[in-house]
Motif scaffolding. Structure first.
Motif, mmCIF file in Angstrom:
data_model
loop_
_atom_site.group_PDB
_atom_site.id
_atom_site.type_symbol
_atom_site.label_atom_id
_atom_site.label_comp_id
_atom_site.label_asym_id
_atom_site.label_seq_id
_atom_site.Cartn_x
_atom_site.Cartn_y
_atom_site.Cartn_z
ATOM 1 N N HIS A 228 0.996 -1.227 -0.032
ATOM 2 C CA HIS A 228 0.105 0.311 -0.236
ATOM 3 C C HIS A 228 0.727 1.072 -0.009
ATOM 4 O O HIS A 228 0.737 1.546 1.044
ATOM 5 C CB HIS A 228 -0.590 0.444 1.178
ATOM 6 C CG HIS A 228 -1.260 -1.439 1.282
ATOM 7 N ND1 HIS A 228 -3.068 -1.417 1.194
ATOM 8 C CD2 HIS A 228 -1.083 -2.234 1.703
ATOM 9 C CE1 HIS A 228 -3.505 -2.867 1.842
ATOM 10 N NE2 HIS A 228 -2.950 -3.256 1.708
ATOM 11 N N ARG B 83 1.560 5.636 11.946
ATOM 12 C CA ARG B 83 -0.076 5.231 12.377
ATOM 13 C C ARG B 83 0.731 4.592 13.885
ATOM 14 O O ARG B 83 0.947 4.000 14.276
ATOM 15 C CB ARG B 83 -0.729 4.198 12.433
ATOM 16 C CG ARG B 83 -1.820 4.957 10.607
ATOM 17 C CD ARG B 83 -3.261 4.297 10.665
ATOM 18 N NE ARG B 83 -3.335 3.091 11.035
ATOM 19 C CZ ARG B 83 -3.057 2.088 9.541
ATOM 20 N NH1 ARG B 83 -3.883 3.091 8.592
ATOM 21 N NH2 ARG B 83 -4.067 1.240 10.119
ATOM 22 N N TYR C 47 -5.959 -4.586 16.694
ATOM 23 C CA TYR C 47 -6.885 -4.035 16.074
ATOM 24 C C TYR C 47 -7.833 -3.820 15.108
ATOM 25 O O TYR C 47 -8.376 -2.513 14.292
ATOM 26 C CB TYR C 47 -6.026 -4.784 14.052
ATOM 27 C CG TYR C 47 -5.951 -4.229 13.141
ATOM 28 C CD1 TYR C 47 -4.748 -2.945 12.639
ATOM 29 C CD2 TYR C 47 -6.704 -4.648 12.065
ATOM 30 C CE1 TYR C 47 -5.220 -2.741 11.091
ATOM 31 C CE2 TYR C 47 -7.316 -3.831 10.573
ATOM 32 C CZ TYR C 47 -5.907 -3.569 10.368
ATOM 33 O OH TYR C 47 -6.052 -3.087 9.072
ATOM 34 N N TYR D 265 -6.500 4.057 0.510
ATOM 35 C CA TYR D 265 -7.002 5.653 1.653
ATOM 36 C C TYR D 265 -7.180 6.516 0.906
ATOM 37 O O TYR D 265 -7.384 7.515 1.831
ATOM 38 C CB TYR D 265 -5.429 5.347 2.195
ATOM 39 C CG TYR D 265 -4.339 4.285 2.497
ATOM 40 C CD1 TYR D 265 -4.952 3.905 3.865
ATOM 41 C CD2 TYR D 265 -3.147 3.724 2.887
ATOM 42 C CE1 TYR D 265 -4.681 2.440 4.155
ATOM 43 C CE2 TYR D 265 -2.875 3.193 2.948
ATOM 44 C CZ TYR D 265 -3.813 2.883 4.563
ATOM 45 O OH TYR D 265 -2.866 1.146 4.677
ATOM 46 N N HIS E 142 -11.236 -0.645 0.012
ATOM 47 C CA HIS E 142 -10.115 -1.388 1.420
ATOM 48 C C HIS E 142 -11.443 -0.769 2.538
ATOM 49 O O HIS E 142 -11.391 -2.164 3.482
ATOM 50 C CB HIS E 142 -9.702 0.113 1.374
ATOM 51 C CG HIS E 142 -8.338 -0.322 2.315
ATOM 52 N ND1 HIS E 142 -7.036 0.609 2.121
ATOM 53 C CD2 HIS E 142 -8.434 -2.104 2.652
ATOM 54 C CE1 HIS E 142 -6.807 -0.144 3.484
ATOM 55 N NE2 HIS E 142 -6.750 -1.449 3.073
ATOM 56 N N PHE F 70 -11.069 -6.110 0.326
ATOM 57 C CA PHE F 70 -10.137 -6.105 1.482
ATOM 58 C C PHE F 70 -10.959 -6.729 2.058
ATOM 59 O O PHE F 70 -12.394 -6.755 2.431
ATOM 60 C CB PHE F 70 -10.044 -5.302 2.732
ATOM 61 C CG PHE F 70 -10.010 -5.646 3.522
ATOM 62 C CD1 PHE F 70 -9.676 -6.915 4.437
ATOM 63 C CD2 PHE F 70 -9.628 -4.700 5.002
ATOM 64 C CE1 PHE F 70 -9.091 -7.305 5.995
ATOM 65 C CE2 PHE F 70 -9.091 -4.572 6.469
ATOM 66 C CZ PHE F 70 -9.105 -6.196 6.547
ATOM 67 N N HIS G 142 -7.694 -9.583 -0.369
ATOM 68 C CA HIS G 142 -7.922 -9.946 0.848
ATOM 69 C C HIS G 142 -8.229 -10.546 1.267
ATOM 70 O O HIS G 142 -9.525 -10.199 2.402
ATOM 71 C CB HIS G 142 -7.652 -8.462 1.586
ATOM 72 C CG HIS G 142 -6.554 -7.659 1.257
ATOM 73 N ND1 HIS G 142 -6.373 -6.791 0.006
ATOM 74 C CD2 HIS G 142 -5.231 -7.019 2.509
ATOM 75 C CE1 HIS G 142 -5.558 -5.728 0.167
ATOM 76 N NE2 HIS G 142 -4.472 -5.756 1.495
ATOM 77 N N GLN H 193 -7.794 -13.142 6.913
ATOM 78 C CA GLN H 193 -6.228 -12.680 7.527
ATOM 79 C C GLN H 193 -7.459 -11.909 9.621
ATOM 80 O O GLN H 193 -6.770 -12.770 10.276
ATOM 81 C CB GLN H 193 -6.161 -10.792 6.821
ATOM 82 C CG GLN H 193 -5.267 -9.829 7.777
ATOM 83 C CD GLN H 193 -5.227 -8.084 7.857
ATOM 84 O OE1 GLN H 193 -5.606 -8.469 7.156
ATOM 85 N NE2 GLN H 193 -3.720 -8.452 8.302
ATOM 86 N N HIS I 82 -2.676 -12.668 2.740
ATOM 87 C CA HIS I 82 -3.081 -13.388 4.097
ATOM 88 C C HIS I 82 -3.390 -14.150 4.499
ATOM 89 O O HIS I 82 -2.372 -15.164 4.685
ATOM 90 C CB HIS I 82 -3.807 -12.628 4.550
ATOM 91 C CG HIS I 82 -3.561 -10.624 4.436
ATOM 92 N ND1 HIS I 82 -2.658 -10.161 5.750
ATOM 93 C CD2 HIS I 82 -4.344 -9.683 4.364
ATOM 94 C CE1 HIS I 82 -2.768 -9.194 5.463
ATOM 95 N NE2 HIS I 82 -3.574 -8.246 4.175
ATOM 96 N N ASN J 167 1.954 -1.119 4.484
ATOM 97 C CA ASN J 167 1.401 0.384 4.784
ATOM 98 C C ASN J 167 1.712 0.433 6.401
ATOM 99 O O ASN J 167 2.140 -0.037 7.193
ATOM 100 C CB ASN J 167 0.045 -0.866 4.917
ATOM 101 C CG ASN J 167 -0.021 -1.248 6.310
ATOM 102 O OD1 ASN J 167 -0.594 -1.209 6.893
ATOM 103 N ND2 ASN J 167 -0.215 -3.085 6.146
ATOM 104 N N GLY K 175 -0.360 0.909 9.115
ATOM 105 C CA GLY K 175 -1.185 0.138 9.329
ATOM 106 C C GLY K 175 -0.959 -0.875 10.352
ATOM 107 O O GLY K 175 -0.969 -1.541 11.485
HETATM 108 O O1 NIG Z 1 -3.486 -5.226 3.943
HETATM 109 N N1 NIG Z 1 -6.414 -5.474 5.108
HETATM 110 C C1 NIG Z 1 -6.502 -4.758 5.067
HETATM 111 N N2 NIG Z 1 -5.337 -3.486 4.724
HETATM 112 C C2 NIG Z 1 -4.033 -3.842 5.326
HETATM 113 C C3 NIG Z 1 -4.123 -2.843 6.684
HETATM 114 C C4 NIG Z 1 -4.278 -1.726 6.670
HETATM 115 C C5 NIG Z 1 -4.200 -0.915 7.481
HETATM 116 O O2 NIG Z 1 -4.712 -0.696 8.764
HETATM 117 O O3 NIG Z 1 -4.418 0.525 7.382
HETATM 118 C C6 NIG Z 1 -3.429 -5.189 5.220
HETATM 119 O O4 NIG Z 1 -2.638 -5.616 6.585
#
Ligand code: NIG
Ligand code: FE
Length: 422
Positions: free
Chosen positions: A82, A89, A102, A152, A185, A225, A253, A256, A276, A330, A332
């Protein structure tokens, strides 16, 4: 015509052979000892032992790089990032360490929505500057091609801004960027407040944004996602089918945080990749094994989030699935540009051998990006995308961790990173 001779490799990992790699073949690196390669105009012209290659007539006039017994391998293809986001963050990192999950953070407006707010407020110039710095880090760790997802922005203008940046960045710096549309997303805040907001947002994606992205050729792939708190399997199907109809190949995605059945959907739709997979079932593993959908594992996420449950890499490999590795860079869940670090995690946490991890991050990742004919191995006719590591044995690439052992990175025959002399 320009010629470059790279010689003196203790081991040259060609990765030649069957594509994609499944099962036992995943550990086949096609190693040449005392190897060399000749590059003509950015394309590999010959690969062989030092004496074979140095005796070619073209080698005499070539510019020469003697790598002094280091290890030469294909540049990494990072098939899940990403790339474009406005800020870290770090504040959430601290909350997670103190015990917040999370999903809890996301429910309170943190998580992806936190990054959406910051991205919408950022100028294209600021985003580009941050991405350029990240791309230099990718190059410095041996990556020569990377996939980049939007996601985003989550409104028409911001998503298009991100995808246009992918294009501009591809033109301005040497690494190749493969663009993926991830408008799905999460549902953006302004639609969460409305009744039937999620359906309206999905209709915006399927009826407007996806056709527009495809018509402007701003992406090759469409991602969703599919998880609790994001999109259901049913909604994901709608979005991915709309992507397919516009010529965007699906990536997902999947499984996960929770198991949603996204893997089976990915396989049914002939997705390029399913990523994932921490929560996959035995049936999901069997479905992947029978398909050409790549199982892309992202151990950086579990490491960064401090989670104990990693994807079942051994079961996937042993069943015959096509396994790839990526950073998932990314803000996060995986703030790293280092594929070597991902290889270290793949070895210790996923129990992949160093050879399997390297094949997963090169040839199989290239296959998931549908670029296996151009990149992913060092063979005549392929792009001269090369990473050179300051080690004598390829197993030392994942063995050393937390230090950068990349010595040089070459993209289309041009050095794009070189380690400063120490
Ligand atoms: O691949 N899982 C969704 N998207 C991202 C996390 C994105 C975020 O937390 O900003 C991922 O883990
Ligand atoms: Fe991701």
């Amino acid at each position: 015509m320009s010629h470059l001779l790279i010689t003196g490799a203790s081991q040259l990992l060609t990765l030649r052979g069957r594509v994609p790699r499944r099962g036992k073949a995943l550990s086949d690196l096609g190693i040449l000892r005392n190897g060399a390669l000749l590059i003509r105009d950015g394309v590999i012209a010959a690969v062989g032992t030092r004496s074979e290659i140095e005796s070619l007539p073209e080698s005499r006039s070539a510019e020469k790089i003697d790598v002094g017994g280091r290890v030469v391998l294909p540049g990494f293809a990072d098939s899940h990032t990403h790339l474009i986001h406005a800020a870290s963050r770090a504040e959430e990192y601290e909350l997670k360490i103190a015990g917040a999950s999370y999903e809890e953070i996301a429910r309170k407006g943190g998580g992806i929505l936190n990054s959406v707010k910051k991205l919408r407020a950022a100028t294209a110039d600021a985003l580009k500057k941050r991405a350029h710095a990240a791309l230099r880090e990718f190059a410095a760790h041996g990556t020569t091609t990377l996939e980049a997802k939007s996601g985003y922005g989550l409104d028409v203008a911001s998503e298009l801004k991100i995808l246009r940046l992918h294009k501009e960045l591809s033109a301005e710096q040497p690494l190749e960027i493969v663009s993926t549309f991830l408008g799905a997303h999460v549902v953006p805040p302004e639609y969460r407040r409305k009744r039937a907001g999620a359906e309206q947002y999905i209709a915006l994606l399927t009826d407007k944004l996806i056709p527009e992205v495809a018509a402007e050729k701003l992406a090759e792939f469409c991602d969703v996602f599919c998880d609790r708190g994001a999109f259901s399997r049913k909604d994901s199907k709608k979005i991915l089918e709309a992507g397919k109809k516009s010529g965007l190949a699906p990536r997902v995605h999947a499984e996960q945080l929770t198991r949603t059945g996204a893997t089976q959907l990915a396989v049914q739709l002939g997705a390029a990749s399913c990523d994932h997979l921490e929560q996959v079932s035995k049936a999901d593993i069997r479905a992947l094994a029978k398909s050409n959908t790549v199982a892309t594992l992202l151990p950086g996420c579990d490491f960064h989030l401090g989670l104990k449950r990693y994807a079942p890499a051994r079961a996937l490999i042993d069943a015959g699935a096509i396994v790839a590795l990526a950073t998932d860079y990314n803000p996060g869940t995986s703030p790293t540009m280092s594929m070597p670090m991902i290889l270290s995690l793949a070895c210790t946490q996923l129990r992949m051998s160093p050879a399997e991890a390297i094949a997963a991050a090169t040839i199989n990742a290239a296959y998931s990006l549908r670029r296996e004919k151009q990149i992913g191995s060092l063979e005549t006719g392929k792009q001269a995308d090369i990473a050179i590591f300051e080690v004598e044995d390829y197993r030392e690439i994942p063995y050393y961790f937390g230090v950068n052992k990349c010595w040089m990175t070459v993209k289309k025959g041009r050095p794009v990173f070189q380690k400063a002399h120490t």
